[in-house]
Design a protein around this motif. Structure first.
Motif, PDB file in Angstrom:
ATOM      1  N   VAL A  68      -2.112   0.565 -11.809  1.00 60.96           N
ATOM      2  CA  VAL A  68      -2.310   1.049 -10.447  1.00 60.96           C
ATOM      3  C   VAL A  68      -0.998   0.948  -9.671  1.00 60.96           C
ATOM      4  O   VAL A  68      -0.633   1.859  -8.936  1.00 60.96           O
ATOM      5  CB  VAL A  68      -3.415   0.233  -9.731  1.00 60.96           C
ATOM      6  N   GLN A  69      -0.282  -0.132  -9.870  1.00 59.90           N
ATOM      7  CA  GLN A  69       0.979  -0.315  -9.158  1.00 59.90           C
ATOM      8  C   GLN A  69       1.988   0.778  -9.513  1.00 59.90           C
ATOM      9  O   GLN A  69       2.684   1.292  -8.640  1.00 59.90           O
ATOM     10  CB  GLN A  69       1.549  -1.702  -9.432  1.00 59.90           C
ATOM     11  N   ASP A  70       2.066   1.145 -10.778  1.00 60.49           N
ATOM     12  CA  ASP A  70       2.967   2.227 -11.183  1.00 60.49           C
ATOM     13  C   ASP A  70       2.530   3.566 -10.599  1.00 60.49           C
ATOM     14  O   ASP A  70       3.359   4.385 -10.208  1.00 60.49           O
ATOM     15  CB  ASP A  70       3.056   2.328 -12.706  1.00 60.49           C
ATOM     16  N   GLN A  71       1.226   3.809 -10.545  1.00 66.43           N
ATOM     17  CA  GLN A  71       0.704   5.044  -9.965  1.00 66.43           C
ATOM     18  C   GLN A  71       1.035   5.119  -8.473  1.00 66.43           C
ATOM     19  O   GLN A  71       1.442   6.168  -7.973  1.00 66.43           O
ATOM     20  CB  GLN A  71      -0.804   5.149 -10.174  1.00 66.43           C
ATOM     21  N   GLN A 116       1.974  -4.054  -3.660  1.00 66.63           N
ATOM     22  CA  GLN A 116       1.445  -5.404  -3.894  1.00 66.63           C
ATOM     23  C   GLN A 116      -0.057  -5.497  -3.589  1.00 66.63           C
ATOM     24  O   GLN A 116      -0.784  -6.223  -4.262  1.00 66.63           O
ATOM     25  CB  GLN A 116       2.192  -6.424  -3.036  1.00 66.63           C
ATOM     26  N   GLU A 117      -0.519  -4.765  -2.590  1.00 62.86           N
ATOM     27  CA  GLU A 117      -1.939  -4.814  -2.212  1.00 62.86           C
ATOM     28  C   GLU A 117      -2.836  -4.130  -3.238  1.00 62.86           C
ATOM     29  O   GLU A 117      -4.028  -4.374  -3.278  1.00 62.86           O
ATOM     30  CB  GLU A 117      -2.149  -4.173  -0.837  1.00 62.86           C
ATOM     31  N   LYS A 118      -2.257  -3.249  -4.041  1.00 69.01           N
ATOM     32  CA  LYS A 118      -2.995  -2.512  -5.078  1.00 69.01           C
ATOM     33  C   LYS A 118      -4.286  -1.869  -4.545  1.00 69.01           C
ATOM     34  O   LYS A 118      -5.367  -2.101  -5.076  1.00 69.01           O
ATOM     35  CB  LYS A 118      -3.328  -3.408  -6.264  1.00 69.01           C
ATOM     36  N   PRO A 119      -4.170  -1.032  -3.505  1.00 69.32           N
ATOM     37  CA  PRO A 119      -5.388  -0.373  -3.026  1.00 69.32           C
ATOM     38  C   PRO A 119      -5.922   0.586  -4.089  1.00 69.32           C
ATOM     39  O   PRO A 119      -5.156   1.090  -4.912  1.00 69.32           O
ATOM     40  CB  PRO A 119      -4.910   0.389  -1.789  1.00 69.32           C
ATOM     41  N   ALA A 120      -7.227   0.823  -4.071  1.00 70.00           N
ATOM     42  CA  ALA A 120      -7.803   1.810  -4.989  1.00 70.00           C
ATOM     43  C   ALA A 120      -7.088   3.131  -4.743  1.00 70.00           C
ATOM     44  O   ALA A 120      -6.969   3.579  -3.606  1.00 70.00           O
ATOM     45  CB  ALA A 120      -9.301   1.938  -4.749  1.00 70.00           C
ATOM     46  N   TRP A 121      -6.610   3.745  -5.772  1.00 72.49           N
ATOM     47  CA  TRP A 121      -5.721   4.890  -5.624  1.00 72.49           C
ATOM     48  C   TRP A 121      -6.348   6.206  -6.048  1.00 72.49           C
ATOM     49  O   TRP A 121      -5.861   7.282  -5.718  1.00 72.49           O
ATOM     50  CB  TRP A 121      -4.425   4.620  -6.392  1.00 72.49           C
ATOM     51  N   ASN A 122      -7.454   6.166  -6.790  1.00 72.74           N
ATOM     52  CA  ASN A 122      -8.067   7.409  -7.286  1.00 72.74           C
ATOM     53  C   ASN A 122      -8.459   8.359  -6.163  1.00 72.74           C
ATOM     54  O   ASN A 122      -8.190   9.556  -6.238  1.00 72.74           O
ATOM     55  CB  ASN A 122      -9.291   7.102  -8.149  1.00 72.74           C
ATOM     56  N   ASN A 123      -9.112   7.845  -5.125  1.00 81.09           N
ATOM     57  CA  ASN A 123      -9.534   8.704  -4.020  1.00 81.09           C
ATOM     58  C   ASN A 123      -8.339   9.265  -3.269  1.00 81.09           C
ATOM     59  O   ASN A 123      -8.383  10.390  -2.775  1.00 81.09           O
ATOM     60  CB  ASN A 123     -10.458   7.947  -3.063  1.00 81.09           C
ATOM     61  N   ILE A 124      -7.288   8.489  -3.170  1.00 82.79           N
ATOM     62  CA  ILE A 124      -6.086   8.974  -2.504  1.00 82.79           C
ATOM     63  C   ILE A 124      -5.465  10.117  -3.302  1.00 82.79           C
ATOM     64  O   ILE A 124      -5.106  11.155  -2.742  1.00 82.79           O
ATOM     65  CB  ILE A 124      -5.091   7.814  -2.272  1.00 82.79           C
TER      66      ILE A 124
END
Length: 116
Positions: free
Chosen positions: A77-80, A44-52
């Protein structure tokens, strides 16, 4: 080091991203349970995920094909995030702890909101 180029949609959707410049590490006794209990909140928070995803690749938690598949096959982003969390939890406690540490480094404000 390989850096992934996934576009900027994560940045546009993220409101809590930040860079933790301290070297503060956190320890969670059962990181798999922590991720499971906070699964919905993280999504739900949708943090930036690319760096992770980049860090998971760099630390040999994910192979290049896994990261590419997550990005290519999951458009939001949520699906990723959902796919990443599920894959990490299947890998076990060590991978879960690594993800928790990476999330703490990239999104300390989010980590403070989650139930430990």
């Amino acid at each position: 080091m390989r850096k992934l180029n996934h576009g900027s949609s994560d940045k546009e959707n993220n409101k809590t991203a930040g860079t933790n410049t301290s070297s503060e590490e956190i320890f969670i006794e059962d990181p798999k349970k922590f991720l499971k209990n906070n699964f919905s909140k993280i999504i739900q928070e949708k943090p930036a995920w690319n760096n992770i995803l980049d860090d998971l690749f760099t630390q040999d938690i994910f192979k290049e094909e896994q990261v590419d598949s997550i990005v290519k096959d999951h458009s939001t982003v949520q699906d990723q995030i959902r796919k990443t969390l599920l894959d990490i939890m299947k890998q076990g406690q060590k991978s879960c702890m690594t993800l928790v540490q990476i999330m703490n480094r990239h999104h300390p404000s989010l980590m403070k909101k989650l139930e430990i």
